[in-house]
Design an enzyme around this catalytic site. Sequence first.
Site, PDB file in Angstrom:
ATOM      1  N   ASP A  40      16.571  44.333  61.088  1.00  0.00           N
ATOM      2  CA  ASP A  40      17.657  44.019  62.019  1.00  0.00           C
ATOM      3  C   ASP A  40      18.510  45.265  62.188  1.00  0.00           C
ATOM      4  O   ASP A  40      18.640  46.065  61.266  1.00  0.00           O
ATOM      5  CB  ASP A  40      18.509  42.858  61.477  1.00  0.00           C
ATOM      6  CG  ASP A  40      19.289  42.156  62.569  1.00  0.00           C
ATOM      7  OD1 ASP A  40      18.943  40.997  62.902  1.00  0.00           O
ATOM      8  OD2 ASP A  40      20.253  42.754  63.114  1.00  0.00           O
ATOM      9  N   VAL A  67      14.614  47.724  67.233  1.00  0.00           N
ATOM     10  CA  VAL A  67      13.233  47.530  67.705  1.00  0.00           C
ATOM     11  C   VAL A  67      12.906  48.366  68.942  1.00  0.00           C
ATOM     12  O   VAL A  67      11.735  48.511  69.296  1.00  0.00           O
ATOM     13  CB  VAL A  67      12.899  46.043  68.001  1.00  0.00           C
ATOM     14  CG1 VAL A  67      12.891  45.212  66.743  1.00  0.00           C
ATOM     15  CG2 VAL A  67      13.819  45.456  69.062  1.00  0.00           C
ATOM     16  N   TYR A 174      16.852  39.157  81.907  1.00  0.00           N
ATOM     17  CA  TYR A 174      16.469  38.329  80.754  1.00  0.00           C
ATOM     18  C   TYR A 174      15.206  37.504  81.039  1.00  0.00           C
ATOM     19  O   TYR A 174      14.209  37.627  80.313  1.00  0.00           O
ATOM     20  CB  TYR A 174      17.653  37.446  80.331  1.00  0.00           C
ATOM     21  CG  TYR A 174      17.430  36.709  79.024  1.00  0.00           C
ATOM     22  CD1 TYR A 174      17.763  37.292  77.807  1.00  0.00           C
ATOM     23  CD2 TYR A 174      16.875  35.441  79.012  1.00  0.00           C
ATOM     24  CE1 TYR A 174      17.556  36.617  76.614  1.00  0.00           C
ATOM     25  CE2 TYR A 174      16.663  34.760  77.824  1.00  0.00           C
ATOM     26  CZ  TYR A 174      17.005  35.345  76.624  1.00  0.00           C
ATOM     27  OH  TYR A 174      16.792  34.675  75.444  1.00  0.00           O
ATOM     28  N   LYS A 178      11.430  38.209  79.404  1.00  0.00           N
ATOM     29  CA  LYS A 178      10.791  37.174  78.591  1.00  0.00           C
ATOM     30  C   LYS A 178       9.453  36.733  79.196  1.00  0.00           C
ATOM     31  O   LYS A 178       8.488  36.477  78.468  1.00  0.00           O
ATOM     32  CB  LYS A 178      11.736  35.978  78.436  1.00  0.00           C
ATOM     33  CG  LYS A 178      12.977  36.276  77.594  1.00  0.00           C
ATOM     34  CD  LYS A 178      12.617  36.608  76.150  1.00  0.00           C
ATOM     35  CE  LYS A 178      13.830  36.700  75.246  1.00  0.00           C
ATOM     36  NZ  LYS A 178      13.488  37.028  73.854  1.00  0.00           N
ATOM     37  N   THR A 209      23.325  29.876  68.257  1.00  0.00           N
ATOM     38  CA  THR A 209      23.171  31.110  67.480  1.00  0.00           C
ATOM     39  C   THR A 209      24.284  32.071  67.900  1.00  0.00           C
ATOM     40  O   THR A 209      25.200  31.685  68.617  1.00  0.00           O
ATOM     41  CB  THR A 209      21.807  31.764  67.763  1.00  0.00           C
ATOM     42  OG1 THR A 209      21.810  32.244  69.118  1.00  0.00           O
ATOM     43  CG2 THR A 209      20.651  30.793  67.569  1.00  0.00           C
TER      44      THR A 209
HETATM   45  N1  LIG Z   1      19.750  30.972  71.109  1.00  0.00           N
HETATM   46  C1  LIG Z   1      19.131  30.561  72.178  1.00  0.00           C
HETATM   47  O1  LIG Z   1      19.554  29.610  72.834  1.00  0.00           O
HETATM   48  C2  LIG Z   1      17.864  31.258  72.635  1.00  0.00           C
HETATM   49  C3  LIG Z   1      17.169  30.680  73.697  1.00  0.00           C
HETATM   50  C4  LIG Z   1      16.000  31.293  74.136  1.00  0.00           C
HETATM   51  C5  LIG Z   1      15.556  32.437  73.503  1.00  0.00           C
HETATM   52  N2  LIG Z   1      16.273  32.987  72.485  1.00  0.00           N
HETATM   53  C6  LIG Z   1      15.732  34.195  71.864  1.00  0.00           C
HETATM   54  O2  LIG Z   1      15.737  34.035  70.464  1.00  0.00           O
HETATM   55  C7  LIG Z   1      15.727  35.323  69.855  1.00  0.00           C
HETATM   56  C8  LIG Z   1      16.746  35.341  68.739  1.00  0.00           C
HETATM   57  O3  LIG Z   1      18.037  35.214  69.302  1.00  0.00           O
HETATM   58  P1  LIG Z   1      19.191  34.332  68.649  1.00  0.00           P
HETATM   59  O4  LIG Z   1      19.543  33.305  69.627  1.00  0.00           O
HETATM   60  O5  LIG Z   1      18.809  33.966  67.283  1.00  0.00           O
HETATM   61  O6  LIG Z   1      20.387  35.388  68.673  1.00  0.00           O
HETATM   62  P2  LIG Z   1      21.282  36.045  67.510  1.00  0.00           P
HETATM   63  O7  LIG Z   1      22.176  37.006  68.234  1.00  0.00           O
HETATM   64  O8  LIG Z   1      21.911  35.010  66.665  1.00  0.00           O
HETATM   65  O9  LIG Z   1      20.240  36.858  66.623  1.00  0.00           O
HETATM   66  C9  LIG Z   1      19.597  38.001  67.119  1.00  0.00           C
HETATM   67  C10 LIG Z   1      19.451  39.027  66.017  1.00  0.00           C
HETATM   68  O10 LIG Z   1      18.722  40.134  66.569  1.00  0.00           O
HETATM   69  C11 LIG Z   1      19.356  41.335  66.178  1.00  0.00           C
HETATM   70  N3  LIG Z   1      19.059  42.366  67.164  1.00  0.00           N
HETATM   71  C12 LIG Z   1      19.544  42.456  68.436  1.00  0.00           C
HETATM   72  N4  LIG Z   1      19.049  43.566  69.023  1.00  0.00           N
HETATM   73  C13 LIG Z   1      18.253  44.181  68.120  1.00  0.00           C
HETATM   74  C14 LIG Z   1      17.492  45.366  68.137  1.00  0.00           C
HETATM   75  N5  LIG Z   1      17.466  46.164  69.213  1.00  0.00           N
HETATM   76  N6  LIG Z   1      16.779  45.687  67.039  1.00  0.00           N
HETATM   77  C15 LIG Z   1      16.829  44.900  65.932  1.00  0.00           C
HETATM   78  N7  LIG Z   1      17.559  43.792  65.843  1.00  0.00           N
HETATM   79  C16 LIG Z   1      18.269  43.426  66.931  1.00  0.00           C
HETATM   80  C17 LIG Z   1      20.837  40.993  66.098  1.00  0.00           C
HETATM   81  O11 LIG Z   1      21.539  41.923  65.283  1.00  0.00           O
HETATM   82  C18 LIG Z   1      20.795  39.587  65.527  1.00  0.00           C
HETATM   83  O12 LIG Z   1      20.826  39.606  64.114  1.00  0.00           O
HETATM   84  C19 LIG Z   1      15.970  36.320  70.978  1.00  0.00           C
HETATM   85  O13 LIG Z   1      14.762  36.914  71.354  1.00  0.00           O
HETATM   86  C20 LIG Z   1      16.524  35.467  72.084  1.00  0.00           C
HETATM   87  O14 LIG Z   1      16.297  36.034  73.354  1.00  0.00           O
HETATM   88  C21 LIG Z   1      17.406  32.408  72.045  1.00  0.00           C
END
Ligand SMILES: NC(=O)c1ccc[n+]([C@@H]2O[C@H](COP(=O)([O-])OP(=O)(O)OC[C@H]3O[C@@H](n4cnc5c(N)ncnc54)[C@H](O)[C@@H]3O)[C@@H](O)[C@H]2O)c1
Length: 273
Positions: A40, A67, A174, A178, A209
Amino acid sequence: MQQRFKVTGQSVIVTGGASGLGLAFAEAMCSEGARVTIMDMNEIALSQVITRMQAEGHSVTGRVLNVADRQDLDLAFDEVVAREGSLDTVFANAGIDPGPGFAALDMEGNKSAQNYIENYTDDRWDKVMRVNLDGAFYSLRAAARHMRRQKSGSIIITTSISALRPSGGLASAYPAAKAAAAQLMRHLALELAADGVRVNAIAPGPFATNIAGGVLHDEERRAAFTSIVPMGRIAEPDEIKGLAIFLASSASSFITGQQIAIDGGTSLSSARQ
Ligand SMILES: NC(=O)c1ccc[n+]([C@@H]2O[C@H](COP(=O)([O-])OP(=O)(O)OC[C@H]3O[C@@H](n4cnc5c(N)ncnc54)[C@H](O)[C@@H]3O)[C@@H](O)[C@H]2O)c1
């Protein structure tokens, strides 16, 4: 059945694992006896998570990583294989939606003017693409490099229901990133199938989240999102754990190239502007 869902002893990488869904993946795998490396870019959150999970007795290591940095990502994956001796499951999960992002949904759950394409800046486009598409590509490539040689492995990327259909609150980059990541997943699934490596995607609907500044923790904003979910609520990160274990284990041994929605029925409802 317990044997089918077994992940004990697996060597696992989770990117974006210091928060939200990635943290839930890591916790699920650790609680079932896997050896997990959480990568992370948020150094403070990562260090807190690792300290807590190690105190709970889990086999977990932290690695600060962006990443979008392809060289460091290759190095980080190599370090894990050198240390653990194998790479069994990768959750390529890191993703962002920088502001106004998810927040740009009005109280009726419709797209607000902030997310109209003519208001969408190049900077925002570039940021989202760098993490959500380039970062996914670098992670898939690094995982494939090790798993093709091993002739085994499961790669799981986190996409979104916006990869399945257009959705109200989200704007240009976004869903495009995706959907492209989902197609990359299918392409790679086909390429790696004969080598014993499976590649799938989890497409979440709204989960509470920290994405987009934690807007889904806000009571009023939650209500706007709830209105687009047929099950009438936002999910908690823990609710993704069962699917994570399923895709990482031999319970899903004949499943590859699939994008599985976990969204309370959101992808079934009609798209709104
Ligand atoms: N929460 C939702 O409703 C939702 C819905 C659809 C998709 N997603 C996807 O789920 C995944 C996780 O997101 P989440 O909702 O848990 O969000 P979150 O912000 O709680 O967690 C994301 C984590 O990724 C880390 N991160 C961000 N950019 C980074 C990078 N460049 N390199 C390394 N780490 C990085 C952040 O520090 C964080 O710890 C994402 O791909 C997001 O697009 C989330």
